[in-house]
Design a protein around this motif. Structure first.
Motif, PDB file in Angstrom:
ATOM      1  N   TRP A 199       0.903  -1.106  -0.063  1.00 51.68           N
ATOM      2  CA  TRP A 199      -0.109   0.073   0.122  1.00 51.68           C
ATOM      3  C   TRP A 199       0.856   1.163  -0.048  1.00 51.68           C
ATOM      4  N   ARG A 200       1.917   1.314   0.467  1.00 51.28           N
ATOM      5  CA  ARG A 200       2.936   2.341   0.611  1.00 51.28           C
ATOM      6  C   ARG A 200       3.489   2.634  -0.730  1.00 51.28           C
ATOM      7  N   THR A 201       3.442   1.668  -1.668  1.00 47.94           N
ATOM      8  CA  THR A 201       3.997   1.994  -3.128  1.00 47.94           C
ATOM      9  C   THR A 201       2.678   2.711  -3.702  1.00 47.94           C
ATOM     10  N   LEU A 202       1.375   1.997  -3.466  1.00 48.02           N
ATOM     11  CA  LEU A 202       0.169   2.334  -4.190  1.00 48.02           C
ATOM     12  C   LEU A 202      -0.131   4.023  -3.995  1.00 48.02           C
ATOM     13  N   ILE A 203       0.123   4.432  -2.862  1.00 42.45           N
ATOM     14  CA  ILE A 203      -0.096   5.988  -2.389  1.00 42.45           C
ATOM     15  C   ILE A 203       1.019   6.890  -3.003  1.00 42.45           C
ATOM     16  N   LEU A 204       2.049   6.476  -3.623  1.00 46.49           N
ATOM     17  CA  LEU A 204       3.012   7.045  -4.204  1.00 46.49           C
ATOM     18  C   LEU A 204       2.607   8.485  -4.756  1.00 46.49           C
ATOM     19  N   PRO A 205       1.535   8.479  -5.500  1.00 45.82           N
ATOM     20  CA  PRO A 205       1.155   9.429  -6.462  1.00 45.82           C
ATOM     21  C   PRO A 205       0.660  10.615  -5.392  1.00 45.82           C
ATOM     22  N   TYR A 206      -0.045  10.287  -4.268  1.00 50.62           N
ATOM     23  CA  TYR A 206      -0.561  11.314  -3.280  1.00 50.62           C
ATOM     24  C   TYR A 206       0.564  11.819  -2.415  1.00 50.62           C
ATOM     25  N   LEU A 207       1.774  11.537  -2.493  1.00 52.23           N
ATOM     26  CA  LEU A 207       2.915  12.005  -1.770  1.00 52.23           C
ATOM     27  C   LEU A 207       3.822  12.756  -2.666  1.00 52.23           C
ATOM     28  N   GLU A 208       3.331  13.330  -3.816  1.00 55.35           N
ATOM     29  CA  GLU A 208       4.140  13.850  -4.862  1.00 55.35           C
ATOM     30  C   GLU A 208       5.473  13.150  -5.195  1.00 55.35           C
ATOM     31  N   GLU A 209       5.082  11.729  -5.572  1.00 54.53           N
ATOM     32  CA  GLU A 209       6.125  10.855  -6.018  1.00 54.53           C
ATOM     33  C   GLU A 209       5.857  10.219  -7.318  1.00 54.53           C
ATOM     34  N   MET A 210       4.896  10.777  -8.120  1.00 55.33           N
ATOM     35  CA  MET A 210       4.230  10.298  -9.301  1.00 55.33           C
ATOM     36  C   MET A 210       5.512   9.829 -10.225  1.00 55.33           C
ATOM     37  N   PRO A 211       6.758  10.544 -10.402  1.00 55.10           N
ATOM     38  CA  PRO A 211       7.716  10.118 -11.192  1.00 55.10           C
ATOM     39  C   PRO A 211       8.159   8.809 -11.054  1.00 55.10           C
ATOM     40  N   LEU A 212       8.317   8.352  -9.726  1.00 49.30           N
ATOM     41  CA  LEU A 212       8.814   7.035  -9.163  1.00 49.30           C
ATOM     42  C   LEU A 212       7.760   6.109  -9.534  1.00 49.30           C
ATOM     43  N   TYR A 213       6.451   6.503  -9.321  1.00 47.49           N
ATOM     44  CA  TYR A 213       5.309   5.378  -9.303  1.00 47.49           C
ATOM     45  C   TYR A 213       5.138   5.259 -10.940  1.00 47.49           C
ATOM     46  N   SER A 214       5.347   5.961 -11.654  1.00 47.65           N
ATOM     47  CA  SER A 214       5.236   5.714 -13.181  1.00 47.65           C
ATOM     48  C   SER A 214       6.257   4.925 -13.693  1.00 47.65           C
ATOM     49  N   LYS A 215       7.471   4.574 -12.997  1.00 48.04           N
ATOM     50  CA  LYS A 215       8.375   3.665 -13.697  1.00 48.04           C
ATOM     51  C   LYS A 215       8.233   2.355 -13.289  1.00 48.04           C
ATOM     52  N   LEU A 216       7.337   2.222 -12.096  1.00 50.72           N
ATOM     53  CA  LEU A 216       7.225   0.783 -11.698  1.00 50.72           C
ATOM     54  C   LEU A 216       6.327  -0.095 -12.648  1.00 50.72           C
ATOM     55  N   ASN A 217       6.397  -1.443 -12.595  1.00 54.23           N
ATOM     56  CA  ASN A 217       5.524  -2.578 -13.288  1.00 54.23           C
ATOM     57  C   ASN A 217       4.946  -3.161 -11.971  1.00 54.23           C
ATOM     58  N   PHE A 218       3.664  -2.965 -12.337  1.00 54.01           N
ATOM     59  CA  PHE A 218       2.940  -3.306 -10.999  1.00 54.01           C
ATOM     60  C   PHE A 218       2.435  -4.775 -11.345  1.00 54.01           C
ATOM     61  N   ASP A 219       2.583  -5.282 -12.753  1.00 51.37           N
ATOM     62  CA  ASP A 219       2.333  -6.704 -12.825  1.00 51.37           C
ATOM     63  C   ASP A 219       3.462  -7.770 -12.302  1.00 51.37           C
ATOM     64  N   GLU A 220       4.457  -7.099 -12.159  1.00 49.21           N
ATOM     65  CA  GLU A 220       5.886  -8.094 -11.330  1.00 49.21           C
ATOM     66  C   GLU A 220       5.841  -7.531 -10.019  1.00 49.21           C
ATOM     67  N   PRO A 221       6.483  -8.452  -9.206  1.00 51.21           N
ATOM     68  CA  PRO A 221       6.743  -8.202  -7.741  1.00 51.21           C
ATOM     69  C   PRO A 221       7.552  -7.054  -7.641  1.00 51.21           C
ATOM     70  N   TRP A 222       7.710  -6.455  -6.386  1.00 45.05           N
ATOM     71  CA  TRP A 222       8.149  -5.381  -5.845  1.00 45.05           C
ATOM     72  C   TRP A 222       9.745  -5.463  -6.082  1.00 45.05           C
ATOM     73  N   ASN A 223      10.290  -6.782  -5.862  1.00 45.75           N
ATOM     74  CA  ASN A 223      11.819  -7.181  -5.982  1.00 45.75           C
ATOM     75  C   ASN A 223      12.125  -7.752  -7.246  1.00 45.75           C
ATOM     76  N   SER A 224      11.306  -7.781  -8.324  1.00 48.17           N
ATOM     77  CA  SER A 224      11.739  -8.029  -9.486  1.00 48.17           C
ATOM     78  C   SER A 224      12.754  -7.283 -10.194  1.00 48.17           C
ATOM     79  N   SER A 225      13.631  -7.750 -11.168  1.00 45.45           N
ATOM     80  CA  SER A 225      14.686  -7.011 -11.662  1.00 45.45           C
ATOM     81  C   SER A 225      14.163  -5.656 -12.378  1.00 45.45           C
ATOM     82  N   ALA A 226      13.058  -5.846 -12.729  1.00 47.15           N
ATOM     83  CA  ALA A 226      12.418  -4.595 -13.318  1.00 47.15           C
ATOM     84  C   ALA A 226      12.115  -3.456 -12.481  1.00 47.15           C
ATOM     85  N   ASN A 227      11.774  -3.858 -11.426  1.00 54.42           N
ATOM     86  CA  ASN A 227      11.379  -2.889 -10.293  1.00 54.42           C
ATOM     87  C   ASN A 227      12.595  -2.486  -9.184  1.00 54.42           C
TER      88      ASN A 227
END
Length: 281
Positions: A37-65
């Motif tokens: 949930w801490r990742t899901l609320i990034l856009p509301y913490l002024e962290e949209m640039p970081l949020y937009s780089k993430l692949n939410f179809d893969e786990p948080w610790n995948s190589s892409a993320n």
């Protein structure tokens, strides 16, 4: 505004956008956690640039993320009482993962589902030293949260009591009051909770209980040991300079000989005082 306050208001903003609070974590088709949930609320913490780089179809610790998240420190998730940590991206703020809490595993909880009242339901708990990264989909189970509130956790706390010139560092095996955020947006430091039943009542959203006055019972420390101090030298020096400039003129005194018009003259190692108005022969 406290960090807990900002986090719970971000949960409200998420609710305004999606119609419900975020899940404790997203999951794949096998039920394996993907993102917190801490990742899901990034856009509301002024962290949209970081949020937009993430692949939410893969786990948080995948190589892409991992390339974006590993060691990505976000100060919003770090308690001001624990400013330093051996884990750069550690979080000190947790939800309670249970079907009866606000951020349940499957999500979908809205304000209308909080039958106990949002002012009687704890949404987030501050707990330092658990070694959890903010982007890791891991929080507190109901039993772990209750252990924290009643003082049965074996965690060791380190915290700082800030001072203007000197801050004191402490360590203890239980720190109360504990900072919590309620579902209505309030942040409170609650005291030691005397029973597990009372703690559970504060954590569930629709159990039919009310939070009793005993929970707000003030500060309770099981142990409290001083482990160090931090001297704020910049404040010490700036304050010393300010006092010197302010008080200096009042302490300065003119030479009494100059004030009377008398001059000190040396003649063959003999000091004589002569008037400036007297002519020399």
């Amino acid at each position: 505004m406290s960090k807990l306050k900002m986090l719970v208001l971000s949960l409200h903003n998420y609710h305004d956008t999606h119609g419900n609070f975020p899940p404790a974590f997203t999951a794949d088709s096998q039920g394996q956690p993907l993102h917190s949930w801490r990742t899901l609320i990034l856009p509301y913490l002024e962290e949209m640039p970081l949020y937009s780089k993430l692949n939410f179809d893969e786990p948080w610790n995948s190589s892409a993320n991992a390339r974006w998240l590993n060691d990505q420190e976000l100060h919003i998730y770090r308690s001001p009482q624990r400013p330093e940590s051996s884990i750069a991206d550690e979080t000190h703020y947790f939800s309670i993962v249970d079907d009866e809490t606000l951020l349940r595993p499957g999500g979908g909880v809205s304000f209308r589902d909080i039958a106990d009242g949002s002012s009687n339901t704890i949404a987030l708990i501050e707990a330092a030293g658990r070694g959890v990264r903010w982007h890791e989909p891991r929080d507190l189970s109901m039993d772990e949260a209750i252990d924290l509130l009643v003082g049965e956790s074996d965690e060791t706390h380190e915290w700082v009591e800030p001072g203007f010139f000197i801050s004191t560092h402490y360590r203890g095996d239980g720190l109360y009051p504990r900072n919590v955020a309620f579902a209505d947006g309030r942040v409170r430091s609650i005291g030691y909770v005397p029973t597990r039943e009372l703690a559970r009542a504060a954590l569930t959203r629709a159990g039919g209980e009310e939070i009793p006055a005993e929970i707000d019972s003030g500060e309770y420390n099981r142990t409290k040991t001083v482990v160090g101090y931090t001297v704020h030298w910049r404040r010490v020096l700036s304050t010393t300079l300010f006092v010197g400039l302010a008080v200096g003129p009042f302490l300065r005194r003119r030479n009494p000989l100059e004030a009377t018009g008398v001059e000190e003259v040396n003649h063959e190692d003999t000091k004589q005082l002569v008037s400036r108005s007297t002519s020399h022969s």
